[in-house]
Design a protein around this motif. Structure first.
Motif: not given
Length: 239
Positions: A32-35, A54-62
């Motif tokens: 995504a654009v936000n990483g 994987i969310w870049k802002h907090n490193g969370a993973i589903y």
């Protein structure tokens, strides 16, 4: 007059490119654009099937099931430890429409743990909560708080069994003072016992029994008094 047939116009090239860009069925990795990054299955350009986000802002993973772009099915959500960077599980269980729904286990940062039923991201149904002070609650939940019938066990093994409302003891219940060898059976209102009967309960084996015995009840009909209080309580709840 003869009908003249003109050759069919060629399909615009951008139509072909758009069709090829459609993510469908196969596994793809998309940034995504936000990483944020997703690797998994797709349907009509939506996350659908098995996949990992994987969310870049907090490193969370589903990691788990998706349905039309949302977490739906069985999956696990984890976040990295700020110090060790190792992944710590936050929730493992069933999802619906991007929220916890069904049976699952939530691990809280304080070390507390809930295992049971969920609805729209809230504890709802039957579940067991282990608190940080060593106490446990097992029973019914409503709107993320104990509501209905349940049992609270304290670290010293004293326990309450009975009705709950909005997370507090409310209605008929029994409190077992196992450390004192006594039992209080009565009616609670927002965590406060309003009326009841105290009796000795395994007093001989209690680790710290009360110094003085319970005096003899002088009421002619103590059970009738308790029943009348129950009726008054029921009437107050129906108003």
């Amino acid at each position: 007059m003869p009908v003249v047939k003109y050759p069919r116009a060629a399909e615009p090239l951008w139509h072909e490119w758009d069709r090829k860009a459609q993510k469908h069925g196969l596994r793809h990795t998309v940034y995504a654009v936000n990483g944020d990054r997703y690797t998994g299955e797709w349907l009509d350009n939506l996350k659908h099937g098995k996949g990992i986000q994987i969310w870049k802002h907090n490193g969370a993973i589903y990691s788990g099931d998706w349905k039309f772009g949302k977490r739906d099915g069985y999956g696990s959500y984890s976040i990295p430890d700020p110090v060790t960077k190792e992944y710590l599980k936050v929730y493992t269980g069933w999802w619906r429409n991007n929220k916890e729904c069904g049976y699952g286990t939530m691990f809280y940062p304080s070390g507390e743990r809930y295992e049971g039923e969920w609805s729209s991201g809230q504890r709802s149904g039957w579940g067991r909560m282990c608190y940080g002070d060593g106490s446990t609650y097992e029973g019914q939940w409503l709107a993320d708080r104990p509501g209905g019938q349940g049992m609270l066990c304290l670290p010293n093994n004293n326990r309450y069994e009975g009705s709950w409302k909005d997370g507090k003891k409310h209605g008929p219940g029994r409190f077992f003072f196992l450390d004192k060898g006594q039992l209080l059976e009565g009616i609670w209102v927002t965590d406060v016992p309003k009326c009841g009967i105290i009796i000795d309960f395994s007093r001989d084996t209690a680790p710290a029994p009360t110094q003085y015995p319970i005096p003899k009840i002088e009421l002619a009909d103590p059970d009738g008094v308790l029943a009348e209080a129950q009726v008054m309580f029921d009437d107050s709840q129906n108003e």
